[in-house]
Design an enzyme around this catalytic site. Structure first.
Site, PDB file in Angstrom:
ATOM      1  N   GLY A   8      26.888  49.684  50.896  1.00 58.44           N
ATOM      2  CA  GLY A   8      26.285  48.202  51.498  1.00 58.44           C
ATOM      3  C   GLY A   8      25.325  47.711  50.684  1.00 58.44           C
ATOM      4  N   ILE A  12      29.445  42.370  48.150  1.00 55.04           N
ATOM      5  CA  ILE A  12      30.127  42.082  49.578  1.00 55.04           C
ATOM      6  C   ILE A  12      29.459  42.797  50.691  1.00 55.04           C
ATOM      7  CG2 ILE A  12      32.436  41.837  50.770  1.00 55.04           C
ATOM      8  CD1 ILE A  12      33.663  41.770  47.940  1.00 55.04           C
ATOM      9  N   THR A  84      33.973  48.788  40.945  1.00 55.59           N
ATOM     10  CA  THR A  84      34.709  47.561  41.075  1.00 55.59           C
ATOM     11  C   THR A  84      35.236  46.774  40.032  1.00 55.59           C
ATOM     12  OG1 THR A  84      32.688  46.335  41.571  1.00 55.59           O
ATOM     13  CG2 THR A  84      33.683  47.302  43.440  1.00 55.59           C
ATOM     14  N   THR A 123      41.676  45.793  48.166  1.00 50.77           N
ATOM     15  CA  THR A 123      42.030  44.474  47.174  1.00 50.77           C
ATOM     16  C   THR A 123      43.093  44.158  46.962  1.00 50.77           C
ATOM     17  OG1 THR A 123      41.643  43.818  44.849  1.00 50.77           O
ATOM     18  CG2 THR A 123      41.980  46.219  45.499  1.00 50.77           C
ATOM     19  N   ASP A 124      43.590  42.892  46.529  1.00 46.14           N
ATOM     20  CA  ASP A 124      45.067  42.416  46.367  1.00 46.14           C
ATOM     21  C   ASP A 124      45.479  42.836  45.093  1.00 46.14           C
ATOM     22  OD1 ASP A 124      43.467  41.148  44.570  1.00 46.14           O
ATOM     23  OD2 ASP A 124      43.993  38.944  44.966  1.00 46.14           O
ATOM     24  N   GLU A 125      44.640  43.550  44.369  1.00 45.01           N
ATOM     25  CA  GLU A 125      45.047  44.144  43.090  1.00 45.01           C
ATOM     26  C   GLU A 125      46.029  45.314  43.253  1.00 45.01           C
ATOM     27  OE1 GLU A 125      42.544  44.572  39.904  1.00 45.01           O
ATOM     28  OE2 GLU A 125      41.476  42.627  40.336  1.00 45.01           O
ATOM     29  N   TYR A 147      41.381  50.770  37.839  1.00 45.76           N
ATOM     30  CA  TYR A 147      40.590  50.304  39.050  1.00 45.76           C
ATOM     31  C   TYR A 147      41.700  50.198  40.394  1.00 45.76           C
ATOM     32  CZ  TYR A 147      38.840  46.861  42.527  1.00 45.76           C
ATOM     33  OH  TYR A 147      38.419  46.353  43.612  1.00 45.76           O
ATOM     34  N   LYS A 151      42.485  52.458  43.791  1.00 48.07           N
ATOM     35  CA  LYS A 151      42.231  51.561  44.915  1.00 48.07           C
ATOM     36  C   LYS A 151      43.336  51.947  45.789  1.00 48.07           C
ATOM     37  CE  LYS A 151      39.272  49.388  46.531  1.00 48.07           C
ATOM     38  NZ  LYS A 151      37.973  49.522  47.263  1.00 48.07           N
TER      39      LYS A 151
HETATM   40  P1  NAD Z   1      29.814  45.938  43.996  1.00 50.95           P
HETATM   41  O1  NAD Z   1      30.183  46.529  42.685  1.00 50.95           O
HETATM   42  O2  NAD Z   1      28.934  44.683  44.075  1.00 50.95           O
HETATM   43  O3  NAD Z   1      29.320  47.082  44.834  1.00 50.95           O
HETATM   44  C1  NAD Z   1      29.840  48.215  45.104  1.00 50.95           C
HETATM   45  C2  NAD Z   1      28.705  49.059  46.028  1.00 50.95           C
HETATM   46  O4  NAD Z   1      29.225  50.637  46.145  1.00 50.95           O
HETATM   47  C3  NAD Z   1      27.390  49.261  45.076  1.00 50.95           C
HETATM   48  O5  NAD Z   1      26.082  49.091  45.914  1.00 50.95           O
HETATM   49  C4  NAD Z   1      27.382  50.906  44.494  1.00 50.95           C
HETATM   50  O6  NAD Z   1      25.920  51.520  44.366  1.00 50.95           O
HETATM   51  C5  NAD Z   1      28.240  51.253  45.704  1.00 50.95           C
HETATM   52  N1  NAD Z   1      28.832  52.637  45.162  1.00 50.95           N
HETATM   53  C6  NAD Z   1      29.707  52.862  44.177  1.00 50.95           C
HETATM   54  N2  NAD Z   1      29.836  54.115  44.114  1.00 50.95           N
HETATM   55  C7  NAD Z   1      29.474  54.844  45.239  1.00 50.95           C
HETATM   56  C8  NAD Z   1      29.678  55.986  45.527  1.00 50.95           C
HETATM   57  N3  NAD Z   1      30.383  56.858  44.968  1.00 50.95           N
HETATM   58  N4  NAD Z   1      28.910  56.509  46.819  1.00 50.95           N
HETATM   59  C9  NAD Z   1      28.085  55.446  47.689  1.00 50.95           C
HETATM   60  N5  NAD Z   1      28.074  54.191  47.090  1.00 50.95           N
HETATM   61  C10 NAD Z   1      28.930  53.979  45.813  1.00 50.95           C
HETATM   62  O7  NAD Z   1      31.365  45.480  44.499  1.00 50.95           O
HETATM   63  P2  NAD Z   1      32.028  44.436  45.562  1.00 50.95           P
HETATM   64  O8  NAD Z   1      32.310  43.209  44.673  1.00 50.95           O
HETATM   65  O9  NAD Z   1      30.861  44.211  46.610  1.00 50.95           O
HETATM   66  O10 NAD Z   1      33.247  45.186  46.359  1.00 50.95           O
HETATM   67  C11 NAD Z   1      32.948  45.822  47.467  1.00 50.95           C
HETATM   68  C12 NAD Z   1      34.392  46.565  47.988  1.00 50.95           C
HETATM   69  O11 NAD Z   1      35.212  45.280  48.161  1.00 50.95           O
HETATM   70  C13 NAD Z   1      35.020  47.192  47.015  1.00 50.95           C
HETATM   71  O12 NAD Z   1      35.767  48.135  47.634  1.00 50.95           O
HETATM   72  C14 NAD Z   1      36.017  46.581  46.201  1.00 50.95           C
HETATM   73  O13 NAD Z   1      37.056  47.314  45.727  1.00 50.95           O
HETATM   74  C15 NAD Z   1      36.515  45.425  47.128  1.00 50.95           C
HETATM   75  N6  NAD Z   1      36.796  44.143  46.826  1.00 50.95           N
HETATM   76  C16 NAD Z   1      36.137  43.449  46.133  1.00 50.95           C
HETATM   77  C17 NAD Z   1      36.421  42.054  45.696  1.00 50.95           C
HETATM   78  C18 NAD Z   1      35.545  41.292  44.863  1.00 50.95           C
HETATM   79  O14 NAD Z   1      36.209  40.282  44.298  1.00 50.95           O
HETATM   80  N7  NAD Z   1      34.483  41.524  44.258  1.00 50.95           N
HETATM   81  C19 NAD Z   1      37.804  41.616  45.985  1.00 50.95           C
HETATM   82  C20 NAD Z   1      38.362  42.449  47.030  1.00 50.95           C
HETATM   83  C21 NAD Z   1      37.997  43.704  47.399  1.00 50.95           C
HETATM   84  O1  DAU Z   2      41.348  40.573  43.189  1.00 48.09           O
HETATM   85  C1  DAU Z   2      40.327  41.024  43.541  1.00 48.09           C
HETATM   86  C2  DAU Z   2      39.748  41.836  42.480  1.00 48.09           C
HETATM   87  O2  DAU Z   2      38.780  40.785  41.879  1.00 48.09           O
HETATM   88  C3  DAU Z   2      38.644  42.752  42.962  1.00 48.09           C
HETATM   89  O3  DAU Z   2      39.445  43.927  43.792  1.00 48.09           O
HETATM   90  C4  DAU Z   2      37.774  43.434  41.812  1.00 48.09           C
HETATM   91  O4  DAU Z   2      36.744  44.572  42.385  1.00 48.09           O
HETATM   92  C5  DAU Z   2      37.124  42.284  41.330  1.00 48.09           C
HETATM   93  O5  DAU Z   2      36.281  42.703  40.100  1.00 48.09           O
HETATM   94  C6  DAU Z   2      38.060  41.126  40.937  1.00 48.09           C
HETATM   95  O6  DAU Z   2      38.772  41.662  39.786  1.00 48.09           O
HETATM   96  P1  DAU Z   2      39.222  40.532  38.460  1.00 48.09           P
HETATM   97  O7  DAU Z   2      39.550  41.401  37.510  1.00 48.09           O
HETATM   98  O8  DAU Z   2      40.102  39.656  39.073  1.00 48.09           O
HETATM   99  O9  DAU Z   2      37.657  39.794  38.322  1.00 48.09           O
HETATM  100  P2  DAU Z   2      36.842  39.437  37.042  1.00 48.09           P
HETATM  101  O10 DAU Z   2      35.852  38.629  37.735  1.00 48.09           O
HETATM  102  O11 DAU Z   2      36.538  40.694  36.138  1.00 48.09           O
HETATM  103  O12 DAU Z   2      37.883  38.605  36.323  1.00 48.09           O
HETATM  104  C7  DAU Z   2      38.388  37.338  36.990  1.00 48.09           C
HETATM  105  C8  DAU Z   2      39.280  36.772  35.898  1.00 48.09           C
HETATM  106  O13 DAU Z   2      38.613  36.449  34.751  1.00 48.09           O
HETATM  107  C9  DAU Z   2      40.342  37.604  35.295  1.00 48.09           C
HETATM  108  O14 DAU Z   2      41.666  37.236  35.207  1.00 48.09           O
HETATM  109  C10 DAU Z   2      39.784  38.228  34.050  1.00 48.09           C
HETATM  110  C11 DAU Z   2      38.945  36.803  33.703  1.00 48.09           C
HETATM  111  N1  DAU Z   2      37.610  37.189  32.820  1.00 48.09           N
HETATM  112  C12 DAU Z   2      36.745  37.934  33.268  1.00 48.09           C
HETATM  113  C13 DAU Z   2      35.561  38.177  32.609  1.00 48.09           C
HETATM  114  C14 DAU Z   2      34.706  39.114  32.980  1.00 48.09           C
HETATM  115  C15 DAU Z   2      37.591  36.309  31.699  1.00 48.09           C
HETATM  116  O15 DAU Z   2      38.325  35.606  31.069  1.00 48.09           O
HETATM  117  N2  DAU Z   2      36.390  36.623  30.798  1.00 48.09           N
HETATM  118  C16 DAU Z   2      35.562  37.626  31.397  1.00 48.09           C
HETATM  119  O16 DAU Z   2      34.322  37.574  30.751  1.00 48.09           O
END
Ligand code: NAD
Ligand code: DAU
Length: 334
Positions: A8, A12, A84, A123-125, A147, A151
């Protein structure tokens, strides 16, 4: 509700905690390992409120997990805790395996033992890349990176606990989130901060990869809907209203920050880079959820937030993130 929110203190997770406490009057206990991405500052708006408690600890540590449950007696676990960043999983997958596989197992066992509902944030991934069309919840799981593979393993474990032990567990799979408090390794905040500082804007490959952007407040509301109304054992997709190529997003950030397009640099592509993600969210929409934030509006507000909240990102940009950036991009930040 009284919720046990793991992870938390991340981007997100902290959005979800604020939303549930403010808009639903929920009590929340957070367990977070505070990795490089987790920060207590993300929760400073709710810290000190009577319905909020924070514990530092790892989800793979059963003593920490059970300790929180016995102390706080929550009704449900909502698991955001994860490593993440795809690029970090390519460089060093070990923490991804530990947190996603072992950590999810420990939480599921605790939920089973203590009779708690369980929501896995996913995640959609997990579906991999799709050139045309959109993924539904019935699409095959074809993750590409360490990653997304770990997941996916976590999702399958969650579903196995429903099938085997009838654990009331649900999964919510989101598309790419953006908004305030996102760690600057991710595309949007990285580009905003580099644009503001006059640093190069590193676009992987041709920049024509497509992502389906959703504001973190919309994804958090979808998670709340699935927690309250989802059917046990089911997964629900929550995608944003807009698909954008990366290069278009970066060009829009250049406009919004007043930077210069000459800052854009096409750099070596990410290995195994997924070309396009696209989610159908019909199933969660049928539960009454709909995304509210248009990408163009959300992006403008996000740029504004980073401009106005240097207190949040300055310690990151002057700390360990600099070393990560140099390793990942082969050059130093200004
Ligand atoms: P984030 O990297 O900002 O935060 C992750 C949090 O988890 C951090 O506070 C970290 O300290 C904590 N954490 C990591 N490992 C841990 C562990 N072993 N025990 C307890 N805490 C731990 O990530 P986010 O972008 O907020 O993503 C949150 C969730 O949403 C993840 O499960 C991610 O896969 C999912 N998600 C993210 C995205 C995105 O675009 N960011 C999209 C879809 C799903
Ligand atoms: O789709 C959901 C996922 O989105 C989550 O599950 C992941 O936790 C989150 O990190 C994110 O993954 P992506 O790999 O899509 O996100 P990122 O921001 O790393 O990259 C977004 C797109 O931009 C991807 O196509 C890679 C590109 N990129 C990213 C970075 C960091 C660049 O072109 N240059 C960069 O420097």
């Amino acid at each position: 509700m009284k919720l046990f929110v793991c992870g938390g203190a991340g981007f997100i997770g902290s959005t979800f905690v604020r939303q549930r406490m403010r808009e639903h009057g929920d009590e929340v206990v957070v367990l977070d390992k505070l990795t490089y991405a987790g920060r207590e500052e993300n929760l400073r708006d709710v810290a000190g409120e009577p319905g909020f408690r924070f514990f530092r600890g790892a989800i793979e540590d059963p003593v920490a997990v059970v300790g929180v449950i016995e102390d706080c007696r929550p009704e449900a676990i909502v698991n955001f805790a994860a490593e993440t960043h795809v690029d970090r999983s390519i460089a060093a997958p070990d923490a991804f395996v530990e947190t996603h596989a072992l950590g999810t197992y420990v939480l599921l066992e605790a939920a089973r033992e203590h009779g708690l509902r369980y929501l896995q944030v996913s995640t959609d991934e997990v579906y991999g890349s799709i050139e045309q069309g959109t993924f539904t919840e019935d699409s095959p799981l074809r993750p590409s990176s360490p990653y997304s593979a770990t997941k996916t393993g976590a999702d399958l474990l969650v579903q196995s606990y429903f099938h085997t032990y009838e654990l009331p567990a649900v999964i919510c799979r989101g598309s790419n989130n953006y908004g305030p408090y996102q760690y600057p390794e991710k595309l949007i905040p990285l580009m905003i901060l580099n644009a503001i500082h006059g640093d190069p804007l590193p676009v992987y490959g041709d920049g024509m990869q497509v992502r389906n952007w959703i504001h973190a407040t919309d994804f958090s509301r979808a998670i709340g809907h699935v927690l309250e109304h989802g059917r046990a054992g089911e997964a629900y997709n929550a995608g944003g209203p807009d698909e954008q190529t990366n290069i278009d997003v970066v060009k829009r950030i250049v406009e919004l920050t007043g930077a210069d397009e000459s800052q854009i640099e096409h750099v070596t592509d990410r290995p195994g880079h997924d070309r396009r993600y696209s989610l159908s969210s019909e199933k969660v929409r049928a539960l009454g959820w709909t995304p509210k934030v248009r990408f163009q509006d959300g992006l403008e507000e996000t740029v504004e937030w980073y401009r106005e909240n240097g207190w949040w990102w300055e310690p990151i940009r002057s700390g360990d993130y600099r070393e990560y950036y140099e390793r990942q991009y082969g050059r130093a930040l200004s």
